[in-house]
Design a protein around this motif. Structure first.
Motif, PDB file in Angstrom:
ATOM      1  N   LYS A 251       0.838  -1.202   0.000  1.00 14.26           N
ATOM      2  CA  LYS A 251       0.000   0.000   0.000  1.00 14.26           C
ATOM      3  C   LYS A 251       0.870   1.248   0.000  1.00 14.26           C
ATOM      4  O   LYS A 251       2.014   1.224   0.474  1.00 14.26           O
ATOM      5  N   GLU A 276      -9.094   5.590   9.406  1.00 14.17           N
ATOM      6  CA  GLU A 276     -10.081   5.856   8.354  1.00 14.17           C
ATOM      7  C   GLU A 276      -9.639   5.285   7.013  1.00 14.17           C
ATOM      8  O   GLU A 276     -10.452   4.782   6.232  1.00 14.17           O
ATOM      9  N   LEU A 277      -8.325   5.350   6.737  1.00 15.53           N
ATOM     10  CA  LEU A 277      -7.794   4.903   5.444  1.00 15.53           C
ATOM     11  C   LEU A 277      -7.048   3.572   5.548  1.00 15.53           C
ATOM     12  O   LEU A 277      -6.218   3.253   4.693  1.00 15.53           O
ATOM     13  N   GLU A 280      -6.529   1.444   2.547  1.00 14.70           N
ATOM     14  CA  GLU A 280      -5.954   2.076   1.358  1.00 14.70           C
ATOM     15  C   GLU A 280      -4.497   2.481   1.502  1.00 14.70           C
ATOM     16  O   GLU A 280      -3.772   2.548   0.503  1.00 14.70           O
ATOM     17  N   LYS A 331      -4.307  15.522   5.279  1.00 13.19           N
ATOM     18  CA  LYS A 331      -5.479  14.773   4.815  1.00 13.19           C
ATOM     19  C   LYS A 331      -5.770  15.049   3.347  1.00 13.19           C
ATOM     20  O   LYS A 331      -6.015  14.133   2.557  1.00 13.19           O
ATOM     21  N   ARG A 335      -5.362  12.100   0.401  1.00 20.14           N
ATOM     22  CA  ARG A 335      -6.538  11.787  -0.422  1.00 20.14           C
ATOM     23  C   ARG A 335      -6.260  12.098  -1.893  1.00 20.14           C
ATOM     24  O   ARG A 335      -6.701  11.365  -2.793  1.00 20.14           O
ATOM     25  N   LEU A 338      -4.147   9.271  -3.332  1.00 20.18           N
ATOM     26  CA  LEU A 338      -4.935   8.062  -3.550  1.00 20.18           C
ATOM     27  C   LEU A 338      -5.883   8.201  -4.731  1.00 20.18           C
ATOM     28  O   LEU A 338      -6.145   7.230  -5.452  1.00 20.18           O
TER      29      LEU A 338
END
Length: 522
Positions: A251, A276-277, A280, A331, A335, A338
């Protein structure tokens, strides 16, 4: 730089103390068994499990490993034997065992060897071997679960009836990951105590929430993903002992560099974001006091802490955060990485106005045009300016470049500490020097692993190049450069980050004779 006589005397005293320490260590009784060609075949096949180190006395990495190896051997002497072979003496034995570098460590199960890829510190060696000594999948009772769950940082227990076919998938995962994690299976009588309904798999761990329960279809792939996803802390300090776990997880890896514990505390919210991630990306702290040089490998400025960057561990691409370091920006940045909205940073020196020397200089921005010109065969060396083996190779490589100058066989080099490989390049650079060859008309690369003298290079190109070029090998006084690599122990290593320097192949070699190469992994 000038030193006072006091400093000189201090250095001499320190050297004398070091010599005495080494002499004392050599004279001390050892729990490491010495193997030779005479006793190897008698000892190794008879042991269910034995760890053997193949070493050379002059090898710096072997010297660094020696005290850790001794500590582990003493701790394990009643459980698992550990041994060593001096390859400068037992040359035939080491050749028969396929030893190509020092130290090479192998785990033998009833005489059958596998490469040891575990830690190089005593506690890591002990943990690795104790796990290796267990069955891949232990059968336990409901009464054993509590004690068994404490056997290691991560313990996986299947709660499955004795005739449940899902045991096959769990056994396959245990066989595959046995060197990393501890596995067991218990019948359905343990379900109520564990708060699950059989069939189930519970992952016990000594961090974060302490336990995870598998939810999904019982397949080897899904169980493997479950174990790997939950076997690392939400946010942890990364170092030699756990680096490989993050690489294998595959990852994107988000690094927060810090040089004071207070800086970590400023970003306490990162744990919630990591949760939260969780599916991912992985998040880690990195101590800049120990591994600050790694910042350059991630597109950051060394020395400016705290700092944050994300790395795609699959292709090595990096995404440094250039905005103010706030949780909001972290954050948004992660994001964006990703989702693909944030583009990778690629490092490149300026493209040379003209090629001055006999060897073609390649930089990141010219790589595609030069190295992947399909009309030409290309031999390229990836080097580091500080690499001793690269310096030794340079005169030979310059002569080689001169032989093929202005032909359709390109002899090239790239400073891999100052330039990144283009995204999509089908390999990474594991150490310096790394030499790759690409045939004309193909984008497939092969490793050059032969001797590093003019004749060996010319013979290789004559056999493998599509374009045929007749050259006359000059008569020069040279000795073959050894098959050695320098890695991130000195400065930046473009491919094997400094945090992995004990686990990644590190080499400091002497001339190749009777297998004399110094090779280390973390």
């Amino acid at each position: 730089m000038r030193f006072t006589s006091a400093f000189a005397l201090l250095g001499l005293a320190a050297s004398a103390m070091l010599v005495k320490a080494e002499e004392a260590a050599a004279a001390a009784p050892s729990d490491v068994q010495v193997l030779t060609e005479k006793n190897f075949a008698d000892v190794v096949p008879k042991e269910n499990l034995i760890l053997v180190e193949f070493y050379a006395p002059w090898c710096g990495h072997c010297k660094a490993l020696a005290p850790e190896y001794e500590i582990a051997a003493t701790e394990l002497k009643a459980e698992i034997p550990m041994a060593k072979v001096d390859c400068t003496v037992e040359t035939k034995l080491c050749q028969d065992q396929g030893v190509q570098g020092y130290p090479t460590l192998k785990v033998f199960r009833s005489g059958k060897p596998v490469e040891y890829n575990g830690p190089r510190k005593a506690d890591g060696i002990i943990s690795y071997l104790r796990k290796a000594a267990l069955p891949a999948l232990s059968e336990i009772t409901a009464a054993d679960v509590a004690a068994f769950s404490q056997k290691d940082k991560v313990v996986v227990v299947g709660v499955l009836s004795k005739d449940d076919k899902n045991r096959e998938a769990l056994k396959a995962v245990a066989d595959d990951l046995r060197e990393k994690y501890v596995f067991a299976v218990v019948d359905e009588s343990a379900a109520e105590a564990q708060g699950v309904k059989a069939p189930a798999v519970v992952l016990f761990k000594s961090f974060d929430e302490g336990k995870n329960v598998f939810e999904g279809e019982f397949t080897q792939a899904s169980l493997t993903e479950f174990v790997k996803a939950n076997a690392v802390p939400l946010v942890d300090d990364i170092g030699p002992d756990n680096y490989q776990y993050y690489m294998e997880a595959g990852k994107p890896l988000a690094y927060l560099f810090y040089d004071k514990e207070e800086q970590k505390a400023e970003f306490e919210d990162i744990k919630g974001f990591a949760k939260e991630l969780k599916e991912e990306a992985n998040f880690v702290y990195l101590d800049a006091n120990k591994f600050g040089a790694h910042a350059a490998n991630l597109g950051l400025d060394d020395g400016k802490w705290p700092a944050f960057s994300v790395q795609n561990v699959q292709d090595g691409s990096k995404f440094p955060l250039k905005k103010d370091l706030t949780m909001a920006n972290i954050k948004e940045h992660v994001r964006g990485v990703l989702s693909g909205d944030v583009k990778a940073t690629l490092k490149s020196e300026a493209i040379p106005d003209k090629q001055e020397g006999p060897v073609t200089v390649v930089v990141g921005d010219s790589y595609k045009d030069v190295v992947e010109d399909l009309d030409k065969d290309v031999l390229i060396e990836f080097y580091a300016p500080w690499c001793g083996h690269c310096k030794n190779l340079a005169p030979t490589y310059d002569i080689l470049g001169g032989l093929y100058k202005d032909s359709k066989i390109v002899i090239a080099k790239m400073d891999a500490t100052a330039n990144d490989l283009p995204l999509g390049t089908p390999f990474t650079v594991p150490g310096f020097p790394t030499i790759k060859f690409r045939k004309a008309g193909s984008l497939e690369y092969t490793d050059y692993s032969g001797n590093r003298d003019i004749q060996a290079f010319v013979d290789f190109l004559k056999e493998n190049a599509v374009n045929k070029v007749d050259v006359v090998v000059p008569e020069v006084a040279e000795k073959p450069e050894e098959h050695g690599h320098d890695h991130a122990e000195e400065e930046h290593d473009h491919a094997h980050e400094e945090v992995a320097k004990e686990a990644a192949a590190e080499t400091e070699t002497k001339p190749v004779a009777a297998g004399e190469v110094d090779h280390d992994e973390l």
